[in-house]
Design a protein around this motif. Structure first.
Motif, PDB file in Angstrom:
ATOM      1  N   ALA A   1       5.326  -0.447   5.803  1.00 47.45           N
ATOM      2  CA  ALA A   1       5.493  -0.966   4.447  1.00 47.45           C
ATOM      3  C   ALA A   1       5.545  -2.490   4.438  1.00 47.45           C
ATOM      4  O   ALA A   1       4.943  -3.143   3.577  1.00 47.45           O
ATOM      5  N   LEU A   2       6.232  -3.082   5.410  1.00 49.72           N
ATOM      6  CA  LEU A   2       6.321  -4.545   5.480  1.00 49.72           C
ATOM      7  C   LEU A   2       4.964  -5.161   5.783  1.00 49.72           C
ATOM      8  O   LEU A   2       4.671  -6.284   5.352  1.00 49.72           O
ATOM      9  N   ALA A   3       4.141  -4.441   6.543  1.00 48.58           N
ATOM     10  CA  ALA A   3       2.790  -4.948   6.857  1.00 48.58           C
ATOM     11  C   ALA A   3       1.937  -5.059   5.603  1.00 48.58           C
ATOM     12  O   ALA A   3       0.953  -5.813   5.587  1.00 48.58           O
TER      13      ALA A   3
ATOM     14  N   ALA B   1      -7.442 -10.464  13.512  1.00 47.28           N
ATOM     15  CA  ALA B   1      -6.328 -11.044  14.278  1.00 47.28           C
ATOM     16  C   ALA B   1      -5.142 -11.318  13.360  1.00 47.28           C
ATOM     17  O   ALA B   1      -3.979 -11.146  13.752  1.00 47.28           O
ATOM     18  N   HIS B   2      -5.445 -11.705  12.120  1.00 50.47           N
ATOM     19  CA  HIS B   2      -4.377 -11.949  11.139  1.00 50.47           C
ATOM     20  C   HIS B   2      -3.631 -10.653  10.823  1.00 50.47           C
ATOM     21  O   HIS B   2      -2.382 -10.642  10.728  1.00 50.47           O
ATOM     22  N   ASP B   3      -4.385  -9.565  10.678  1.00 50.22           N
ATOM     23  CA  ASP B   3      -3.752  -8.270  10.424  1.00 50.22           C
ATOM     24  C   ASP B   3      -2.822  -7.887  11.570  1.00 50.22           C
ATOM     25  O   ASP B   3      -1.697  -7.407  11.353  1.00 50.22           O
ATOM     26  N   ARG B   4      -3.293  -8.075  12.789  1.00 54.20           N
ATOM     27  CA  ARG B   4      -2.488  -7.709  13.962  1.00 54.20           C
ATOM     28  C   ARG B   4      -1.231  -8.592  14.064  1.00 54.20           C
ATOM     29  O   ARG B   4      -0.163  -8.120  14.461  1.00 54.20           O
ATOM     30  N   GLU B   5      -1.385  -9.842  13.697  1.00 50.54           N
ATOM     31  CA  GLU B   5      -0.233 -10.738  13.729  1.00 50.54           C
ATOM     32  C   GLU B   5       0.839 -10.283  12.735  1.00 50.54           C
ATOM     33  O   GLU B   5       2.035 -10.257  13.057  1.00 50.54           O
TER      34      GLU B   5
ATOM     35  N   LEU C   1      -2.389  -1.731  -6.801  1.00 48.75           N
ATOM     36  CA  LEU C   1      -0.953  -1.439  -6.808  1.00 48.75           C
ATOM     37  C   LEU C   1      -0.376  -1.546  -5.401  1.00 48.75           C
ATOM     38  O   LEU C   1       0.732  -2.055  -5.213  1.00 48.75           O
ATOM     39  N   ALA C   2      -1.144  -1.107  -4.392  1.00 54.96           N
ATOM     40  CA  ALA C   2      -0.669  -1.143  -3.005  1.00 54.96           C
ATOM     41  C   ALA C   2      -0.533  -2.567  -2.476  1.00 54.96           C
ATOM     42  O   ALA C   2       0.173  -2.793  -1.489  1.00 54.96           O
ATOM     43  N   ARG C   3      -1.204  -3.526  -3.104  1.00 54.36           N
ATOM     44  CA  ARG C   3      -1.023  -4.923  -2.699  1.00 54.36           C
ATOM     45  C   ARG C   3       0.303  -5.475  -3.198  1.00 54.36           C
ATOM     46  O   ARG C   3       0.806  -6.464  -2.691  1.00 54.36           O
TER      47      ARG C   3
ATOM     48  N   ARG D   1      -2.051  -2.599   6.366  1.00 55.53           N
ATOM     49  CA  ARG D   1      -2.929  -3.720   6.000  1.00 55.53           C
ATOM     50  C   ARG D   1      -4.123  -3.283   5.155  1.00 55.53           C
ATOM     51  O   ARG D   1      -4.865  -4.115   4.639  1.00 55.53           O
ATOM     52  N   ALA D   2      -4.318  -1.968   4.991  1.00 50.34           N
ATOM     53  CA  ALA D   2      -5.498  -1.442   4.301  1.00 50.34           C
ATOM     54  C   ALA D   2      -5.724  -2.034   2.909  1.00 50.34           C
ATOM     55  O   ALA D   2      -6.867  -2.361   2.556  1.00 50.34           O
ATOM     56  N   PRO D   3      -4.685  -2.219   2.080  1.00 52.19           N
ATOM     57  CA  PRO D   3      -4.938  -2.772   0.743  1.00 52.19           C
ATOM     58  C   PRO D   3      -5.517  -4.189   0.758  1.00 52.19           C
ATOM     59  O   PRO D   3      -6.101  -4.634  -0.240  1.00 52.19           O
ATOM     60  N   HIS D   4      -5.349  -4.894   1.884  1.00 49.17           N
ATOM     61  CA  HIS D   4      -5.820  -6.285   1.963  1.00 49.17           C
ATOM     62  C   HIS D   4      -7.148  -6.406   2.701  1.00 49.17           C
ATOM     63  O   HIS D   4      -7.659  -7.515   2.866  1.00 49.17           O
TER      64      HIS D   4
END
Length: 419
Positions: free
Chosen positions: A153-155, A114-118, A75-77, A102-105
């Protein structure tokens, strides 16, 4: 395409029922506002949609799947929530908080890539919180914290964004900026937005559809034009308002009408007729209504600021078409109102050929035994554009026992004395 659907949902806390029999659908890509008085169940409805609070009865569907069958991580995704009461238990930095989105992903080990940080950096940039990245969340203002929670939330890169009063604690410029950003996400990226809002004008300006809650039910649902009417707002919020098209957007714009205090015994049932025009009566009309008097007015042209004020205050009045001299019909309506009053107040209105008949009504009412109070801030000679006709009638009224006052406060004192 329907993305969220509630069927006959009832929910509450302990023995209290907050929402009952709620059925609604939200299409993919909609921007929906949840409105209603305090305690009407707006936040509770968000908690049901986000699976925090299970329904006692009924079903919530996400894209035709029963919400109970969807795991919290799955659901969080798809769905992110910005809560009004979000709390952070430890002294994290802003960047660390945003990265939590980014935790749900992530895998079970939760390692930031690096993708998460971006993605987190982009979310902070969009919410104007990037300069706060190294700051402790404990050092943020309420407004800064609210924007950080939106960045988190946008992340999550959600398809659905649930917002509980996203503009609370924000200055006016940030309120507009926040809702502009949310509308951009809605329009450009197709994110479905469901937002609890208290400001009816913000909801009108930014949302496509409004769901209005009252007494555990959906009272009204539809476009801002369909829901935000004077009658509906008055019924739901128990407040008198004036609704007019916004001069730029054309959307409904709500103007609260100040209500009168408890009616003084001396004013109860007493009718004050006000002869005004050209803005000379706005403060008088409002003061009389607030003082508890029953007020009438006339004759006023549509478009005159005094006419607008009288309408907003719910004052009966004799009306004439814009820019027209007073007709026989308007004059007769005016006479009836003046002669039915307990006292006539003549404001310091300018007189021309078009409204001279108003002065004649005042004189007729005085001859019929009605007390007359003249609110005179300027001499009649300064306001007479009839070649002396208005000054002659005005002088006769003054000489026949009319009482002259120079301010609204003095007017109220004189009315208390006479009535």
């Amino acid at each position: 395409m329907v993305q969220i659907k509630l069927l006959d949902v009832t929910v509450g806390y302990n023995s209290s029922t907050v929402l009952e029999g709620i059925t609604l659908s939200v299409e993919r890509g909609e921007f929906v506002a949840l409105l209603g008085p305090n305690g009407s169940g707006k936040t509770t409805l968000l908690r049901v949609l986000s699976k925090v609070l299970p329904p006692r009865h009924g079903t919530v569907f996400l894209e035709s799947t029963d919400l109970r069958r969807i795991s919290t991580k799955a659901l969080a995704r798809k769905m992110a929530v910005v809560s009004q009461t979000a709390a952070v238990g430890f002294d994290f930095t802003v960047e660390e908080i945003v990265l939590m989105g980014r935790a749900p992903h992530q895998s079970r080990f939760g390692i930031d890539t690096a993708h998460d940080r971006e993605i987190a950096t982009r979310a902070m940039a969009r919410t104007r919180t990037l300069h706060l990245a190294r700051r402790s969340v404990a050092s943020l203002s309420d407004g800064e914290f609210q924007r950080v929670m939106l960045a988190k939330a946008l992340a999550q890169q959600p398809e659905i964004l649930l917002l509980d009063e996203p503009t609370s604690h924000l200055d006016m410029n940030f309120q507009i900026e926040m809702l502009e950003l949310i509308r951009t996400l809605n329009r450009q990226e197709g994110i479905t937005v469901i937002a609890v809002l208290h400001d009816l004008n913000l909801a009108s300006s930014y949302c496509e559809r409004i769901i209005l809650l009252k007494d555990r039910k959906i009272y009204a649902a539809g476009t801002p034009e369909e829901v935000l009417t004077e009658a509906i707002i008055s019924e739901v919020y128990e407040a008198e308002v004036l609704v007019r098209p916004h001069p730029i957007t054309g959307r409904p714009h709500i103007i609260p009408v100040p209500g009168p205090p408890p009616m003084p015994e001396t004013a109860a049932g007493k009718v004050v007729h006000v002869v005004c025009g050209g803005g000379s009566g706005v403060s008088v009309l409002r003061a009389l209504v607030r003082a508890g008097y029953r007020v009438t007015a006339g004759a006023l042209n549509y478009g005159d600021s005094d006419h607008s004020a009288a309408q907003a205050l719910g004052i009966p009045l004799a009306e004439e078409a814009p820019f027209c001299p007073i007709s026989d019909e308007a004059h007769e309506n005016h006479r009836k109102l003046a002669l039915a009053s307990d006292v006539v107040v003549l404001c310091d209105v300018p007189f021309g050929v078009g409204n001279l008949r108003n002065l004649e009504v005042v004189q007729e009412a005085q001859n019929a035994g009605k007390p007359v109070v003249l609110l005179q801030r300027r001499s009649i000679q300064e306001r007479d554009f009839t070649g002396g006709c208005a000054a002659k009638i005005y002088s006769e009224i003054a000489a026949n026992g009319a009482f002259v006052v120079a301010s609204v406060q003095d007017l109220l004192k004189e009315l208390r004395r006479r009535l």
